[in-house]
Write a protein that holds these residues in place. Sequence first.
Motif, short mmCIF file in Angstrom:
data_model
loop_
_atom_site.label_atom_id
_atom_site.label_comp_id
_atom_site.label_asym_id
_atom_site.label_seq_id
_atom_site.Cartn_x
_atom_site.Cartn_y
_atom_site.Cartn_z
N VAL A 263 0.84 -1.20 0.00
CA VAL A 263 0.00 0.00 0.00
C VAL A 263 0.87 1.25 0.00
CG1 VAL A 263 -1.73 1.30 1.30
CG2 VAL A 263 -1.84 -1.21 1.23
N LYS A 264 0.53 2.20 -0.86
CA LYS A 264 1.21 3.49 -0.91
C LYS A 264 0.16 4.60 -0.84
CE LYS A 264 5.12 1.39 -1.64
NZ LYS A 264 6.05 1.21 -0.51
N GLY A 265 0.44 5.61 -0.04
CA GLY A 265 -0.46 6.74 0.05
C GLY A 265 -0.03 7.85 -0.89
N CYS A 266 -0.97 8.37 -1.67
CA CYS A 266 -0.68 9.44 -2.63
C CYS A 266 -1.21 10.76 -2.09
CB CYS A 266 -1.31 9.12 -3.98
SG CYS A 266 -1.14 10.45 -5.19
N THR A 267 -0.32 11.73 -1.88
CA THR A 267 -0.72 13.07 -1.42
C THR A 267 -0.24 14.16 -2.38
OG1 THR A 267 1.28 13.28 -0.06
CG2 THR A 267 -0.69 12.38 1.01
N LEU A 268 0.32 13.76 -3.53
CA LEU A 268 0.80 14.73 -4.52
C LEU A 268 -0.15 14.75 -5.70
CD1 LEU A 268 2.95 16.68 -5.61
CD2 LEU A 268 4.21 14.68 -6.48
N GLU A 269 -0.71 15.93 -5.98
CA GLU A 269 -1.67 16.09 -7.07
C GLU A 269 -1.25 17.25 -7.95
OE1 GLU A 269 -4.90 18.58 -8.73
OE2 GLU A 269 -3.84 18.95 -6.85
N VAL A 270 -1.28 17.03 -9.27
CA VAL A 270 -0.97 18.08 -10.24
C VAL A 270 -2.03 18.03 -11.33
CG1 VAL A 270 0.71 19.04 -11.85
CG2 VAL A 270 1.51 17.90 -9.77
N ASP A 271 -2.81 19.09 -11.47
CA ASP A 271 -3.83 19.19 -12.52
C ASP A 271 -4.78 17.98 -12.53
OD1 ASP A 271 -2.75 21.63 -13.33
OD2 ASP A 271 -1.37 20.67 -14.73
N GLY A 272 -5.19 17.56 -11.35
CA GLY A 272 -6.17 16.49 -11.25
C GLY A 272 -5.64 15.09 -11.36
N VAL A 273 -4.31 14.93 -11.42
CA VAL A 273 -3.67 13.62 -11.50
C VAL A 273 -2.79 13.42 -10.27
CG1 VAL A 273 -2.09 12.14 -12.82
CG2 VAL A 273 -3.71 13.64 -14.02
N GLY A 274 -2.82 12.23 -9.70
CA GLY A 274 -1.97 11.92 -8.56
C GLY A 274 -0.62 11.41 -9.02
N TYR A 275 0.41 11.69 -8.23
CA TYR A 275 1.77 11.22 -8.54
C TYR A 275 2.39 10.64 -7.27
CZ TYR A 275 1.57 13.61 -13.03
OH TYR A 275 1.22 14.01 -14.30
N PHE A 276 3.22 9.62 -7.48
CA PHE A 276 3.95 8.99 -6.36
C PHE A 276 5.32 8.57 -6.88
CE2 PHE A 276 5.45 5.63 -3.67
CZ PHE A 276 5.05 6.02 -2.41
#
Length: 227
Positions: free
Chosen positions: A130-143
Amino acid sequence: MKYRNIIRATFLRRPNRFLAEVDMDGRTETVHVKNTGRCRELLIPGCEVWLTAPGTPGRKTAYDLVAVWKNNGILFNIDSQAPNQVVREWLAGQNYSRVIPEYRYGDSRIDFYMERDTGDAGVKRYLMEVKGCTLEVDGVGYFPDAPTERGVKHIRELIKARQEGYEAVLAFVIQMDGVTEVRPNTVTHPEFGTAMEEARAAGVTVLFLTCHVEPDEILVTKAIRGF
């Protein structure tokens, strides 16, 4: 997953990755940040944040910072411990006959081992990281939002598990509303992107777990298969 004793504050500064200073009704309070990632696009002086007061005896800080309103109007849960708890609650309703957290496999502890009875075909075994995603750019999540050799190691373990007959799953918990996809952040950590491609080729399943976030709550709303 719900928090108790949720309290609103205003973010002032972050002297190090573990601590932040916030304004609470005119007084400055030092609080624990439950995310050691950079969160530079989130923790901006003057933004609204939400704290909990765990009440644990002997703590140096009375509060944990767990959520923040981004300047685009989206509320983010940034608690790095929340994804595993949220997934554990979600897995309880997914018809597995057995769920074991923190499962020892190879040189790693994989977040979850699951079993499902398939009748005449026997028992199907799963390993899920499991990985938590808290980075969002223009409606897309990044990890990830910072280099993670540990994350790459876990993907390699999932590839190995898939080769040994497990159903291997990499699950991204999207800790904000309105985002349905997570892409590898190859600018920050190219090796993580490479590992993701190798996982794709090996048959590792990627799940995007969309969530609804409130100041005092985060829960999974949908599971979307990535590849």
